[in-house]
Design an enzyme around this catalytic site. Structure first.
Site, PDB file in Angstrom:
ATOM      1  N   GLU A  57      28.736  30.596  97.548  1.00 20.82           N
ATOM      2  CA  GLU A  57      29.591  30.151  98.655  1.00 20.82           C
ATOM      3  C   GLU A  57      31.072  30.272  98.372  1.00 20.82           C
ATOM      4  OE1 GLU A  57      28.861  26.252  96.385  1.00 20.82           O
ATOM      5  OE2 GLU A  57      27.828  28.134  96.767  1.00 20.82           O
ATOM      6  N   ASN A  85      30.624  32.077  92.731  1.00 15.46           N
ATOM      7  CA  ASN A  85      30.049  30.974  91.963  1.00 15.46           C
ATOM      8  C   ASN A  85      28.514  31.070  91.989  1.00 15.46           C
ATOM      9  OD1 ASN A  85      29.788  30.228  94.728  1.00 15.46           O
ATOM     10  ND2 ASN A  85      29.551  28.107  94.100  1.00 15.46           N
ATOM     11  N   CYS A 115      25.983  29.745  93.514  1.00 21.75           N
ATOM     12  CA  CYS A 115      25.216  29.779  94.774  1.00 21.75           C
ATOM     13  C   CYS A 115      25.841  30.650  95.845  1.00 21.75           C
ATOM     14  CB  CYS A 115      25.016  28.357  95.287  1.00 21.75           C
ATOM     15  SG  CYS A 115      23.968  27.370  94.209  1.00 21.75           S
TER      16      CYS A 115
END
Length: 572
Positions: A268, A264, A266
Site C-alpha cells: 500500500e 512496503n 503489503c
C-alpha cells in the site's frame, strides 16, 4: 472504554508494557495516554490540548495508528514507522549491509520492502573473485532465514516484500520460488510489471530477459508462456502478486527524486530507497449517526474533524520518531509521507444496509474516499502554513501552486491487528465470514470471531434465532437460510460469495482517491480456475491499479482466517 475480549487479548500479548518478569503493567487507557502524550510532545504550542485530542481519537477508537507507534511511542528510542524500503545493489557489501539494516528494522517492529532486480543473475560472472553469482533468489532465501531469527520488536514476526522485475533473467526461478510450501514464509513476493510486458501478453509477442549488469539480452521467451507461469503459481500459492511499476511512477509525487522500485510488505506504500512511512486508519464503523427519520447515515462532520486530527497526529509522528539510520531520517523528513486509510468499510455498509457487491457501495466508496483525501490535503495545507512545506516540495507535483506538509497523505493498509483492537472489519475488505477463526497472530493461540454487526442487525430485525446462530457457526454464512429475506442475505454476503469483479471495482474506487496505494486481497474460492486468476490480474492492470494480490482459499497451510466450525468436535 469498551474493548472486545479479542482486543484485550491482543493488547495484553503485544502492546501493553510489561515489566522484567513479563507481567503486564499498563492498562489500555494508559497505553493510549502514553501514545497521545508522546505524539503531542512535538507541538510548539499547547501540547496538553493536543494530547487530549489525540487521546480521544484513540480511546474512542475513531482512529488508530500503525502497530509500531502503539507499541513504541514514549519508550526510549521508540521506532514508530510501519514500513521501510531498503536498496539492494549489486555487490556483496550492499546485500549484507541491507541485511543488517533489515534486522534492525524488524527488531524495532517495522516491515521492509526491496527490489532485487539490480542483482546479476544466477551463474553470471563475478570478476572480483573469478566465481559466479548465486542470483537474487539465493539472497532472498538468506534474508528470509535472517527474518525467521529476528522477531519484529520481539512481538511479531518480520514481514518483507520481495520484488523482481519481469525482465530479469532469473524471473522464472523467482516465480516458482514458493512452489514448495515451506519456502520464503516471511516474504510476500511480487513481480515488478511494466506496461510493455502487459502489452506483449495481450499481443502474443516475445519478451526479452536482460542482464542488469551488462544490459544485454540473455534470453527471449514468449510473453504468454511467462504469464502462464505467473498465473499457475499465484493460483497454487497466492504468490507472486503483481506491482505495476509504470502506474506507480505515473503517480510519483516527487518524480525529480527518482523512480520508485519497491513497496512496503503489503503493497500500500510505494517508497523510494530509505523512505519510511507512518500509517493510520479511520474507523468508519464509528462514523455513523441516526438522521431525522431514524435511519443510519454517514456522520460527515465527525469524519472530517477526525481526518484533520489524524493527519496532524501522523505528521507529528515523523517529528517525534527515532530513526534507525541517518539515510532513513533524511528521506523520511525530506518528503514527510503519511498514509491515512480506513478500516470498518464492510461494517459501515452493513450498518447502512448496503450490500458490498452493489453499485450503491461503489458510489459511496468513491464519495467517502474523495472526501477523506480532500480533508487530508486540507489538513496538510494547514500544517504547511503553520510548520512549513516538506523540504522536497519544490521537487514535487504540488509545486508551485499547492503548499503541502506531506508528499502523500493517504494509503489503504490491511489493518490486521488494529482492526482487532477496534473490533471492526479489515480495511476495505468484505466480511471474510460471519463467524471465523483467526489463527497464528498470537503464536499458537486461536481467536474466534462472531461478527458483532451481523448479530446486532439480525437482533434489530427480529431474525436472530438459535437456528441462525447454529448455521453461522457451522458455515460462516446465511446464504442457505431461505427464510431470511433475500435483501438481508445480500447485505451479509461474505468474501468468497462476492464476485471477484466486485472486489476489484472496490479497489479501483478507493485507489482513485488514494495517493499511495490500496492493499487489497482478492479472496477466491478453492475451486477457482487459473483462467479466473489470469482475468483478475489482467483486469487489475486495465483498471489502473498499482498492485494486485489473490488468495485462493486453502492454498496455504498456515491460513490466518479460517472458516469456523464451532458445532464440530474440533472446536475453535
Amino acid at each position: 472504554m469498551k474493548l472486545s475480549a479479542n482486543a484485550r487479548q491482543l493488547l495484553n500479548a503485544r502492546y501493553l508494557l510489561k515489566n522484567t518478569e513479563g507481567r503486564v503493567i499498563e492498562t489500555p487507557e494508559e497505553l493510549f495516554r502514553r501514545v497521545a502524550k508522546y505524539v503531542a510532545s512535538v507541538e510548539k504550542g499547547d501540547s496538553k490540548k493536543w494530547e487530549n485530542r489525540f487521546y480521544a481519537l484513540l480511546a474512542n477508537l475513531h482512529f488508530l495508528p500503525n502497530s509500531p507507534t502503539l507499541m513504541n511511542a514514549g519508550l526510549p528510542n521508540g521506532q514508530l514507522s510501519a514500513c521501510f524500503v531498503l536498496p539492494v545493489e549489486d555487490s556483496l557489501s550492499s546485500i549484507f549491509t541491507t541485511l543488517k539494516n533489515m534486522a534492525m528494522v524488524h527488531q524495532s517492529g517495522g516491515g521492509t520492502g526491496y527490489n532485487f532486480s539490480q542483482l546479476r543473475p544466477r551463474g553470471d560472472m563475478v570478476s572480483s573473485s573469478g566465481g559466479v553469482s548465486s542470483g537474487p533468489v539465493a539472497f532472498i532465501k538468506i534474508y528470509d532465514t535472517a527474518t525467521e531469527q529476528v522477531r519484529q520488536g520481539g512481538k511479531r514476526r518480520g514481514a518483507n516484500m520481495g520484488i523482481l522485475n519481469v525482465d530479469h533473467p532469473d524471473i522464472v526461478e523467482f516465480i516458482n520460488s514458493k512452489s514448495e510450501g515451506g519456502n520464503l514464509q516471511n516474504f510476500n513476493l511480487s513481480i515488478g510489471i511494466s506496461d510493455d510486458f502487459m502489452k506483449a501478453v495481450q499481443n502474443g509477442t516475445d519478451w526479452d530477459l536482460i542482464n542488469p549488469r551488462t544490459k544485454k539480452i540473455v534470453k527471449t521467451i514468449h510473453a504468454q508462456t511467462l504469464w502462464d507461469q505467473i498465473i499457475t503459481q499465484a493460483w497454487a500459492t497466492g504468490d507472486p502478486g503483481l506491482i505495476f511499476l509504470d502506474t506507480i511512477n505515473k503517480h510519483n509525487p516527487v518524480p525529480k527524486l527518482g523512480q520508485i522500485q519497491s513497496t512496503n510488505p503489503c503493497g500500500e506504500v510505494p517508497l523510494l530507497a530509505y523512505e519510511s512511512c507512518n500509517l493510520g486508519s479511520l474507523n468508519l464503523s464509528k462514523m455513523v449517526k441516526l438522521d431525522q427519520e431514524g435511519e443510519r447515515t454517514v456522520e460527515w462532520d465527525r469524519l472530517g474533524k477526525t481526518v484533520m486530527d489524524a493527519v496532524r497526529f501522523l505528521d507529528n509522528v515523523i517529528s517525534a520518531n527515532h530513526y534507525l539510520l541517518p539515510q532513513i531520517e533524511q528521506q523520511t523528513k525530506g518528503n514527510r509521507k503519511i498514509g491515512l486509510g480506513i478500516m470498518g468499510w464492510a461494517e459501515l455498509l452493513a450498518l447502512l444496509n448496503i450490500p458490498y457487491a452493489s453499485e450503491e457501495a461503489i458510489l459511496l466508496g468513491e464519495k467517502l474516499m474523495e472526501f477523506i483525501q480532500s480533508k487530508s490535503y486540507e489538513a496538510s495545507a494547514v500544517l504547511a502554513k503553520e510548520r512549513e512545506v516538506f523540504p522536497n516540495w519544490e521537487k514535487s507535483i504540488f509545486y508551485p501552486d499547492r503548499p503541502m506538509r506531506n508528499a502523500t497523505c493517504n494509503s489503504i493498509a490491511p489493518t490486521g491487528s488494529i482492526s482487532v483492537i477496534a473490533d471492526t472489519s479489515y480495511s476495505i475488505e468484505p466480511l471474510y465470514a460471519l463467524a471465523y477463526k483467526r489463527v497464528g497472530i498470537l503464536e499458537n493461540q486461536t481467536q474466534m470471531e462472531l461478527v458483532s454487526v451481523f448479530v446486532s442487525k439480525m437482533q434489530e430485525w427480529g431474525l436472530w434465532t438459535d437456528k441462525v446462530r447454529d448455521e453461522v457457526l457451522a458455515t460462516g454464512s446465511i446464504q442457505h437460510l431461505e427464510h431470511i429475506p433475500k435483501k438481508v442475505r445480500k447485505v451479509f454476503e461474505t468474501s468468497l460469495e462476492i464476485p471477484w469483479k466486485s472486489h476489484l471495482i472496490h479497489q479501483r474506487a478507493f485507489q482513485k482517491f488514494t495517493d499511495n496505494a490500496v492493499s487489497k486481497t482478492i479472496n477466491l474460492a478453492e475451486n477457482t480456475t487459473k483462467q479466473t486468476v489470469s482475468d483478475i490480474y489482467m483486469t487489475a492492470w486495465k483498471y489502473g491499479l498499482k498492485g494486485i494480490t489473490v488468495y485462493r482459499d486453502g492454498s496455504k497451510a498456515d491460513q490466518v482466517l479460517q472458516a469456523c466450525h464451532l458445532n464440530r468436535s474440533d472446536n475453535c
